[in-house]
Each structure stands twice: as C-alpha cells, then as structure tokens.
Design an enzyme around this catalytic site. Structure first.
Site, mmCIF file in Angstrom:
data_model
loop_
_atom_site.group_PDB
_atom_site.id
_atom_site.type_symbol
_atom_site.label_atom_id
_atom_site.label_comp_id
_atom_site.label_asym_id
_atom_site.label_seq_id
_atom_site.Cartn_x
_atom_site.Cartn_y
_atom_site.Cartn_z
ATOM 1 N N GLU A 145 11.059 -2.087 6.505
ATOM 2 C CA GLU A 145 12.179 -1.305 7.040
ATOM 3 C C GLU A 145 13.052 -0.880 5.858
ATOM 4 O O GLU A 145 13.759 -1.694 5.267
ATOM 5 C CB GLU A 145 12.986 -2.156 8.035
ATOM 6 N N GLU A 148 0.819 -1.205 0.000
ATOM 7 C CA GLU A 148 0.000 0.000 0.000
ATOM 8 C C GLU A 148 0.852 1.254 0.000
ATOM 9 O O GLU A 148 1.955 1.268 0.560
ATOM 10 C CB GLU A 148 -0.938 0.016 1.210
ATOM 11 N N ASN A 168 -2.424 3.916 17.152
ATOM 12 C CA ASN A 168 -3.614 3.562 16.382
ATOM 13 C C ASN A 168 -3.949 2.091 16.594
ATOM 14 O O ASN A 168 -3.063 1.235 16.496
ATOM 15 C CB ASN A 168 -3.383 3.806 14.890
ATOM 16 N N CYS A 179 -0.893 5.814 10.899
ATOM 17 C CA CYS A 179 0.416 5.249 11.207
ATOM 18 C C CYS A 179 0.293 3.939 11.973
ATOM 19 O O CYS A 179 -0.431 3.837 12.957
ATOM 20 C CB CYS A 179 1.220 6.261 12.020
ATOM 21 N N SER A 231 12.612 6.637 7.031
ATOM 22 C CA SER A 231 12.383 6.261 8.414
ATOM 23 C C SER A 231 12.996 4.893 8.698
ATOM 24 O O SER A 231 12.939 3.998 7.864
ATOM 25 C CB SER A 231 10.883 6.225 8.705
ATOM 26 N N CYS A 286 2.722 -2.435 15.727
ATOM 27 C CA CYS A 286 2.548 -2.162 14.294
ATOM 28 C C CYS A 286 1.927 -3.366 13.601
ATOM 29 O O CYS A 286 2.423 -4.492 13.724
ATOM 30 C CB CYS A 286 3.903 -1.832 13.665
ATOM 31 N N CYS A 323 7.530 -7.144 7.020
ATOM 32 C CA CYS A 323 8.654 -6.514 7.721
ATOM 33 C C CYS A 323 9.267 -7.522 8.686
ATOM 34 O O CYS A 323 8.567 -8.316 9.309
ATOM 35 C CB CYS A 323 8.166 -5.280 8.487
#
Length: 372
Positions: A171, A91, A300, A345, A201, A132, A125
């Site tokens: 990452e 995405e 979130n 996020c 990031s 997350c 990831c």
C-alpha cells in the site's frame, strides 16, 4: 552496517550538506548510475575529491539486484524479480503499448511502443484484501526510497519507461515518506518523468489522501473502491473498517476540489458479490459528485484456495453500460496482460520458501488513454 542506495535522496543530500559538498552534483551521480547500473561509485566523473570517500563508505550504486526477468508469450509484458539487500524479493512489471494500434479521442496516434512500469512500495502488505495474492504474504517491511527508484533503474535496461504506476506489492500511502521522495526523484533529473504520467494507487488511506495533493501535485490518484457499500468492502477488504466509505468519499471530494484532477476508481469484478445491477447503480450514485473514471478489473485467480470467481463477460458489460448510460461515468474494462507469467492485477506474491516468484501486478489500461 547495511549500505544505503545512492538513490536514497534524503540521506545522500544530508551527507553532502554535512560534508560541505554541493547537492547539485547528485543528479550527475544518478545519471551515471542509470547509464551504468553495475558501476563502482569511484567511476562517477567530475565530482569533488571529498565526495568519493564519502560515497565509498556509506553508499552503493545499487543495493538491489535483478534475480530474474520473464517475458509473456506476446512479449508485451516483462516481469522483473528483484532481490533486495535484506534478502527479500519484490516484483516490478513492465507493460508495453503500441500507440499505433489504437486511437485517442477518435483520432489515430503517431508514435510507437511506450512502456508503463508497475512498482512495489512494500514487501508484502498490511491491507489483507481477500482477492489479492499479496495479502497472503502479510507485511514484511517498507521499501526505502532507493529500493523504489532502483526498480525504475532496473526496468530502464529493458525498455524506455514513460509511465510509472504504484500498483505493485504493498500500500503506497502506508510508506508515505519514501513514496513522496521516490516520485520527486523520478520527476527530476535524470529520469524527468512527468508527474502526470505517475499514478499512485491506494485502498483509501484517508489521512494520507488529505495531504497528497500538497506533497505530490499533478500526480494521478487511483482508489481501490471494489464495492459500493461499506459492508461489502469490509467483507473483501478488512482494512476498510478503518476507512469508512462515507469519510473516504468526503476526502476524495476535497482532494478533487483542490487538485482539479480526475480520480481513477478501481473496481474488481467478483461474481455474485459486487457485480450485480444494483451494485452498479449504488456505485454510480456514490460517484455522482466526482469527476471519475471507473476501471472494471476482471478477477485474476490467485490459487485454488480462493473462494472468488471471475464475473461473466455479460455481467461486466451490463455493469459498464449502467455506469455509462445512466450515470454518464467514463468506464473502461481492464485489458488483461501477463497472465501467463502471473503478471496480472492482484497476482503479486513472492513465495520465499520455494525461492520462486509467483506473480505480478499491473495497470492494464494505459493511463494516458484514461486522462480527460
């Protein structure tokens, strides 16, 4: 054999050089594809005749396709579900900011809507951060340079992209070679994004941080600290065991000494875990030798199985007040966008078994407002 994306710049340059074709034609190809994403490469004008059979046999204009695009209710956020050539999905999230609605350095700003694109660098990831949603997928594969750049090509059909943040799935520094080449393409013709408007990031891959400034000068670095001491970091970010906080801070100090750039610190606020006054003082002392901007991120929800809760507004404000007032650290609270389309996020996850998208990730404070 899978075809390569025409935006796999290294592969395309190698093929052109081997065939004796000038690489100066490559930006012309990219410009044509950017303007005509569904085109046949035979339609690219003004190339040497030898270029066409080479392109036809080994490359495609786009190896990914747009499977879906969903707008938030306020239409400030658009989430793109992109199908890759191998059948996997990633995405990308477009966030729109109207500069006329805010001020910068206390002054009104002219202009209008500008857009930031959050891109993914991997399918899944390896980092496994417990707050997350992407971590629930595990790691599938790295994206190629072309697959990263194609997210920008897809997004340009919806909005003129001014900023790019590598804060989507994966990452970025674990896919280092593709990251560097993708940024080089984005900052060259025909995209011509400013390196100062690109942010990478990371959870803190020290060996990659040590070479990032040399390979990508002027690009912004954002580091996901998320806790002011190593024990808490390891509890919520298992990968932190490989990157001790002391060594990470040494790497960031060296990076800043060489780059002279502000470093952005990302800090997710988890109720009762890392949001207390003592944590704010610990973070302030940790950052006292750096020129940094701290971005406090409200947690979130990522599903009913999550053991985390969002920090109270009172705790967030108190945390911010300590960093600002006691340690004179510029501190912002991330504005939430796209939650109604799971585009905020930490919510990025693609559930292939259900053939649906359930998330996105985004930089929700405009990066241009954070530059000092």
């Amino acid at each position: 054999m899978a075809m390569r994306s025409v935006f796999d710049g290294g592969a395309l340059r190698t093929e052109f050089e081997s065939a004796g074709i000038s690489i100066h034609f490559i930006p012309l190809i990219w410009k044509h594809v950017l303007q005509n994403p569904g085109c046949d490469l035979d339609s690219v004008p003004s190339l040497p005749s030898a270029a066409y059979p080479l392109l036809r046999s080994k490359f495609r204009a786009m190896t990914s396709s747009l499977a879906a695009a969903v707008d938030s209710k306020d239409r400030d956020t658009t989430k793109l579900l992109i199908r890759l050539q191998n059948g996997a999905f990633v995405e990308a999230v477009i966030m729109r900011y109207d500069t006329r609605l805010g001020k910068y350095n206390g002054n009104p700003r002219p202009g209008g809507v500008r857009s930031t694109l959050c891109v993914s660098s991997q399918v899944g990831c390896k980092m496994g951060c417990k707050f997350c949603a992407t971590g629930t997928m595990g790691f599938k594969n790295n994206l190629s340079t072309g697959e990263i750049v194609e997210q920008l090509v897809h997004a340009q059909q919806f909005s003129r992209i001014r900023n790019v943040v590598f804060m989507g799935m994966g990452e970025p520094l674990n896919n280092y070679k593709a990251l560097v080449e993708a940024v080089e393409i984005m900052t060259g013709l025909p995209f011509q994004l400013s390196p100062k408007k690109i942010t990478v990031s990371t959870v803190g891959i020290i060996h990659a941080i040590n070479k990032l400034h040399d390979d990508l000068p002027n690009v912004n670095l954002a580091v996901s600290i998320h806790a002011p001491d190593q024990d808490i970091r390891c509890q919520i970010m298992p990968a932190a065991r490989a990157f001790p906080l002391g060594k990470l801070m040494d790497a960031l100090q060296t990076y800043q000494n060489n780059s002279k750039q502000t470093i952005f610190i990302e800090y997710i606020m988890l109720d009762g875990i890392n949001d207390q006054e003592q944590h704010a003082h610990q973070l302030g002392k940790l950052l006292e030798t750096l020129k940094a901007v701290v971005n406090l991120i409200p947690f979130n929800p990522i599903g009913i199985s999550s053991c985390f809760r969002t920090s109270s507004e009172q705790n967030v404000k108190r945390f911010q007040k300590i960093l600002r007032g006691v340690y004179n650290i510029r501190t912002t609270v991330r504005q939430q966008m796209g939650q109604d389309i799971s585009g905020a996020c930490g919510q990025l996850v693609v559930n292939l078994s259900e053939q649906r998208s359930a998330g996105g990730a985004s930089l929700l404070t405009d990066i241009e407002d954070l530059r000092i």
